[in-house]
Design a protein around this motif. Structure first.
Motif, PDB file in Angstrom:
ATOM      1  N   PHE A 128       4.912 -11.265   3.628  1.00 14.36           N
ATOM      2  CA  PHE A 128       5.438  -9.911   3.627  1.00 14.36           C
ATOM      3  C   PHE A 128       6.379  -9.768   2.445  1.00 14.36           C
ATOM      4  N   ILE A 129       6.421  -8.568   1.870  1.00 15.18           N
ATOM      5  CA  ILE A 129       7.466  -8.208   0.924  1.00 15.18           C
ATOM      6  C   ILE A 129       8.068  -6.921   1.455  1.00 15.18           C
ATOM      7  N   ALA A 130       9.353  -6.975   1.815  1.00 16.51           N
ATOM      8  CA  ALA A 130       9.955  -5.934   2.630  1.00 16.51           C
ATOM      9  C   ALA A 130       9.111  -5.813   3.906  1.00 16.51           C
ATOM     10  N   ARG A 131       8.635  -4.612   4.244  1.00 15.22           N
ATOM     11  CA  ARG A 131       7.834  -4.454   5.459  1.00 15.22           C
ATOM     12  C   ARG A 131       6.334  -4.439   5.188  1.00 15.22           C
ATOM     13  N   LEU A 132       5.947  -4.656   3.919  1.00 11.57           N
ATOM     14  CA  LEU A 132       4.535  -4.566   3.552  1.00 11.57           C
ATOM     15  C   LEU A 132       3.883  -5.948   3.560  1.00 11.57           C
ATOM     16  N   ALA A 147      -4.075 -10.796 -10.015  1.00 11.82           N
ATOM     17  CA  ALA A 147      -4.747  -9.498 -10.094  1.00 11.82           C
ATOM     18  C   ALA A 147      -5.293  -9.077  -8.729  1.00 11.82           C
ATOM     19  N   GLU A 148      -5.924 -10.025  -8.011  1.00  6.59           N
ATOM     20  CA  GLU A 148      -6.605  -9.675  -6.771  1.00  6.59           C
ATOM     21  C   GLU A 148      -5.674  -9.605  -5.573  1.00  6.59           C
ATOM     22  N   ARG A 149      -4.634 -10.443  -5.546  1.00 10.01           N
ATOM     23  CA  ARG A 149      -3.783 -10.545  -4.350  1.00 10.01           C
ATOM     24  C   ARG A 149      -2.448  -9.817  -4.490  1.00 10.01           C
ATOM     25  N   PRO A 153      -4.016  -4.737  -4.450  1.00 14.75           N
ATOM     26  CA  PRO A 153      -3.687  -4.118  -3.159  1.00 14.75           C
ATOM     27  C   PRO A 153      -2.580  -3.070  -3.265  1.00 14.75           C
ATOM     28  N   PHE A 154      -1.597  -3.311  -4.118  1.00 16.11           N
ATOM     29  CA  PHE A 154      -0.485  -2.368  -4.221  1.00 16.11           C
ATOM     30  C   PHE A 154      -0.810  -1.208  -5.159  1.00 16.11           C
ATOM     31  N   LEU A 155      -1.764  -1.423  -6.054  1.00 13.63           N
ATOM     32  CA  LEU A 155      -2.279  -0.299  -6.828  1.00 13.63           C
ATOM     33  C   LEU A 155      -2.935   0.707  -5.887  1.00 13.63           C
ATOM     34  N   LEU A 262       7.185  -3.603  -8.980  1.00 12.14           N
ATOM     35  CA  LEU A 262       7.356  -2.175  -9.238  1.00 12.14           C
ATOM     36  C   LEU A 262       6.305  -1.349  -8.505  1.00 12.14           C
ATOM     37  N   LEU A 263       5.080  -1.850  -8.404  1.00 10.45           N
ATOM     38  CA  LEU A 263       4.077  -1.168  -7.584  1.00 10.45           C
ATOM     39  C   LEU A 263       4.490  -1.193  -6.106  1.00 10.45           C
ATOM     40  N   VAL A 264       5.101  -2.287  -5.670  1.00  8.98           N
ATOM     41  CA  VAL A 264       5.627  -2.341  -4.303  1.00  8.98           C
ATOM     42  C   VAL A 264       6.658  -1.227  -4.099  1.00  8.98           C
ATOM     43  N   HIS A 265       7.532  -1.040  -5.083  1.00 10.67           N
ATOM     44  CA  HIS A 265       8.547   0.007  -4.959  1.00 10.67           C
ATOM     45  C   HIS A 265       7.920   1.399  -4.924  1.00 10.67           C
TER      46      HIS A 265
END
Length: 287
Positions: A128-132, A147-149, A153-155, A262-265
């Motif tokens: 998990f990163i934060a709640r994701l 790229a894949e993991r 997914p966050f894109l 940054l995509l996570v944000h």
């Protein structure tokens, strides 16, 4: 003592998990889907508590990450005192401003942590990163794995805020990932979410908290420290580089490693982080 049922439930869980009575608990606010607390036990110990009312694997994953990092250096992370699907308990550590010697010590210890290595990129447990959630499916090639993991997914999660042109820009990074990634490195034992707020300075050293621990690229942790401005970063990096020299071009590759967080944000907080994410993508492509 408050008669709030949720508070009483939390106290009862703490008493059961710790095998000791809680004398006092102070609320410290919260973030994502959990609350933070400082508790004093009747035996005088003070502990830090993360709690949630919903059952979740997040805390048990975090505890597993702390223990895995602690196998390399049991002082660079706090010991896990107790954990279940609603509660995580760590020792309370008083914070302090880092001096030069603490920063240099942290740089050396971070280098040693990375050098402890990992069996592969990713991990044998979900992340998990934060709640994701993070897909930690193991892989042997860091560029492909990243790229894949991490990026793809966050894109998908951030696509609505990036617009089609932004999505295409990030896809260009993924398409050129092999040439952008730099020299091959073996899997390092990394924190995985090492922004400045996840380093607690206490007792003359930096202590890692809130990990998204996995086998990854060591430049990822260093890029994260730079992303939101860790204190005394120059001292940290100098000591790290002395202990474990970094390959040429690592600074120019930092935006590539910063693209994922940054995509996570963007996924968590929306369009306010779109510009930073796309700037990182452009910088990765034009380094």
């Amino acid at each position: 003592m408050s008669a709030d049922p949720r508070r009483l439930n939390r106290l009862n869980r703490l008493n059961r998990l710790l095998g000791a009575e809680v004398d006092r608990i102070v609320d410290l606010g919260g973030g994502h889907e959990w609350t933070l607390h400082r508790a004093t036990l009747t035996d005088g110990r003070e502990v830090f508590v993360k709690a949630t009312e919903r059952r979740s694997p997040v805390f048990e994953v975090e505890a597993a990450g702390l223990r895995w990092l602690g196998e390399a250096d049991d002082g660079i992370v706090p010991p896990v005192l107790a954990v279940d699907d609603r509660t995580l308990v760590l020792p309370w550590l008083d914070g302090e401003a880092p001096g030069p010697s603490a920063a240099e010590r942290f740089g050396r210890e971070l280098a040693a942590l990375h050098a402890a290595g990992a069996p592969s990129y990713g991990a044998d447990r979900p992340g998990f990163i934060a709640r994701l959630p993070l897909d930690n499916t193991p892989g042997d090639s860091w560029p492909q794995w990243y790229a894949e993991r991490r990026i793809e997914p966050f894109l998908r999660l951030a696509a609505g805020d990036l617009a089609p042109s932004g999505v295409r820009l990030v896809e260009q990074v993924m398409g050129r990932i092999a040439e952008l990634a730099g020299p091959a490195e073996p899997p390092s034992r990394i924190h995985g979410d090492l922004w400045s707020g996840n380093v607690l300075w206490s007792g003359g050293r930096g202590v890692l908290i809130d990990p998204a621990a996995h086998g990854g690229h060591r430049e990822t942790d260093l890029a994260m420290l730079a992303l939101f401005g860790a204190p005394r970063l120059d001292r940290i990096i100098a000591a790290y580089h002395e202990a474990a020299p970094l390959p040429d071009g690592w600074r120019e590759r930092a935006p590539l490693h910063q693209l994922h967080p940054l995509l996570v944000h963007v996924a968590l907080f929306g369009a306010s982080y779109t510009s930073a994410a796309l700037s990182a993508a452009r910088a990765a492509l034009t380094r």
